[in-house]
Design a protein around this motif. Structure first.
Motif, PDB file in Angstrom:
ATOM      1  N   PHE A   3     -39.675  22.572  -6.093  1.00  0.00           N
ATOM      2  CA  PHE A   3     -39.305  21.454  -5.224  1.00  0.00           C
ATOM      3  C   PHE A   3     -39.488  20.155  -6.007  1.00  0.00           C
ATOM      4  N   TYR A   4     -38.482  19.286  -5.940  1.00  0.00           N
ATOM      5  CA  TYR A   4     -38.564  17.966  -6.563  1.00  0.00           C
ATOM      6  C   TYR A   4     -38.503  16.893  -5.486  1.00  0.00           C
TER       7      TYR A   4
ATOM      8  N   ARG B 298     -36.743  17.330   4.993  1.00  0.00           N
ATOM      9  CA  ARG B 298     -35.367  17.798   4.815  1.00  0.00           C
ATOM     10  C   ARG B 298     -35.215  18.299   3.382  1.00  0.00           C
ATOM     11  N   VAL B 299     -34.755  19.542   3.254  1.00  0.00           N
ATOM     12  CA  VAL B 299     -34.696  20.189   1.941  1.00  0.00           C
ATOM     13  C   VAL B 299     -33.246  20.508   1.579  1.00  0.00           C
ATOM     14  N   GLY B 300     -32.807  20.048   0.422  1.00  0.00           N
ATOM     15  CA  GLY B 300     -31.471  20.349  -0.083  1.00  0.00           C
ATOM     16  C   GLY B 300     -31.492  21.541  -1.023  1.00  0.00           C
TER      17      GLY B 300
ATOM     18  N   LEU C   3     -36.606  16.576  -0.114  1.00  0.00           N
ATOM     19  CA  LEU C   3     -36.993  17.487  -1.188  1.00  0.00           C
ATOM     20  C   LEU C   3     -35.756  18.205  -1.704  1.00  0.00           C
ATOM     21  N   TRP C   4     -35.775  18.496  -2.979  1.00  0.00           N
ATOM     22  CA  TRP C   4     -34.684  19.231  -3.631  1.00  0.00           C
ATOM     23  C   TRP C   4     -35.230  20.571  -4.096  1.00  0.00           C
TER      24      TRP C   4
ATOM     25  N   GLU D  53     -41.590  17.208 -10.118  1.00  0.00           N
ATOM     26  CA  GLU D  53     -41.789  18.501  -9.460  1.00  0.00           C
ATOM     27  C   GLU D  53     -43.078  18.413  -8.662  1.00  0.00           C
ATOM     28  N   VAL D  54     -42.986  18.699  -7.359  1.00  0.00           N
ATOM     29  CA  VAL D  54     -44.170  18.569  -6.501  1.00  0.00           C
ATOM     30  C   VAL D  54     -44.753  19.919  -6.098  1.00  0.00           C
ATOM     31  N   PHE D  55     -43.974  20.987  -6.276  1.00  0.00           N
ATOM     32  CA  PHE D  55     -44.492  22.306  -5.918  1.00  0.00           C
ATOM     33  C   PHE D  55     -43.567  23.376  -6.477  1.00  0.00           C
ATOM     34  N   ALA D  56     -44.156  24.451  -6.999  1.00  0.00           N
ATOM     35  CA  ALA D  56     -43.393  25.612  -7.462  1.00  0.00           C
ATOM     36  C   ALA D  56     -43.821  26.827  -6.642  1.00  0.00           C
TER      37      ALA D  56
END
Length: 257
Positions: A125-126, A145-147, A187-188, A209-212
């Protein structure tokens, strides 16, 4: 989106090792010239720098590794680029069709015969740095909201976990980067490899990057009816490329480590 063009790629490559370029050129020349009894139809999508179209030519790190392995084994390749969902459906339902670069998941395992790995990736997530978003678990993303790209394994994972705010598109992950820049999404969700490449190509400085969710391999996934001798020969040759330095030289060509 402006990306490394063919001339830039070739120039970079010549600076590193002109011999490697001649190998790739020869591999391109081999497309369509091998014994038709040993042939593969490959389908792929835009996922730079592994698979991508430049000036009408399908290239990229994964593409060139597969081309070189096919050339060494006298295997004819037909390569087409298309939206991921269409490519996946074709590979899953037609013999002698393979798809790349494919995240290898438990859900997909029995649907294909696998060759690789081609690269190591992650589901990431970016977010904009100035949004100060902190994520420590998947559920933390549910309020945003996630793209993402429709049909990707990462997206399907989010759907299976009933993510409430997905905003999906069929192609062009670069569009998701632009949507994140303009606050149309928060978030992307993308692959780390492609995400970092898009950020680099777009000259975006404020994404992080905030989470993998997980690390995962990218493979060439072949319909189970594919000739097992071809599967064996390609795997053996790709393994050899990893051992003799050929794979690293191709990675250097695309500025990928």
């Amino acid at each position: 989106m402006k990306k490394l063009g063919t001339i830039a790629l070739v120039s970079t490559f010549l600076c590193s090792c002109i011999i490697n370029f001649s190998i790739i050129v020869q591999a391109h020349a081999q497309d369509g010239k091998a014994d038709s009894a040993r042939s593969l139809h490959l389908v792929t999508e835009e996922y730079p720098p592994l698979n991508m179209s430049r000036d009408g030519i399908i290239t990229g790190l994964a593409t060139e590794l597969i081309r070189l392995a096919a050339r060494e084994n006298n295997i004819k390749l037909k390569i087409e680029m298309m939206p991921w969902k269409r490519a996946y459906h074709i590979a899953k339902n037609r013999s002698t069709v393979c798809i790349y670069s494919t995240w290898r998941t438990a859900e997909r395992e029995d649907h294909f015969t696998w060759i690789g790995p081609l690269a190591k990736d992650a589901w990431s997530f970016y977010a904009p740095k100035d949004a100060y978003i902190k994520i420590s678990s998947l559920k933390d993303t549910y309020r945003y909201r996630v793209g993402g790209i429709d049909g990707w394994a990462f997206t399907q994972y989010l759907q299976q976990n009933e993510h409430p705010h997905l905003d999906l598109i069929a192609v062009e992950d670069e569009t998701n980067a632009r949507k994140l820049q303009t606050s149309r999404i928060d978030l992307w969700a993308t692959g780390r490899i492609s995400g970092q490449q898009i950020i680099k190509d777009q000259k975006i400085s404020n994404f992080e990057e905030v989470f993998a969710v997980r690390e995962i391999g990218l493979w060439l996934a072949c319909n189970p009816q594919t000739n097992p001798d071809i599967i064996h020969d390609l795997q053996k040759t790709l393994d050899k490329f990893e051992q003799n330095g050929t794979a690293q030289k191709v990675r250097a060509t695309f500025q990928f480590n």
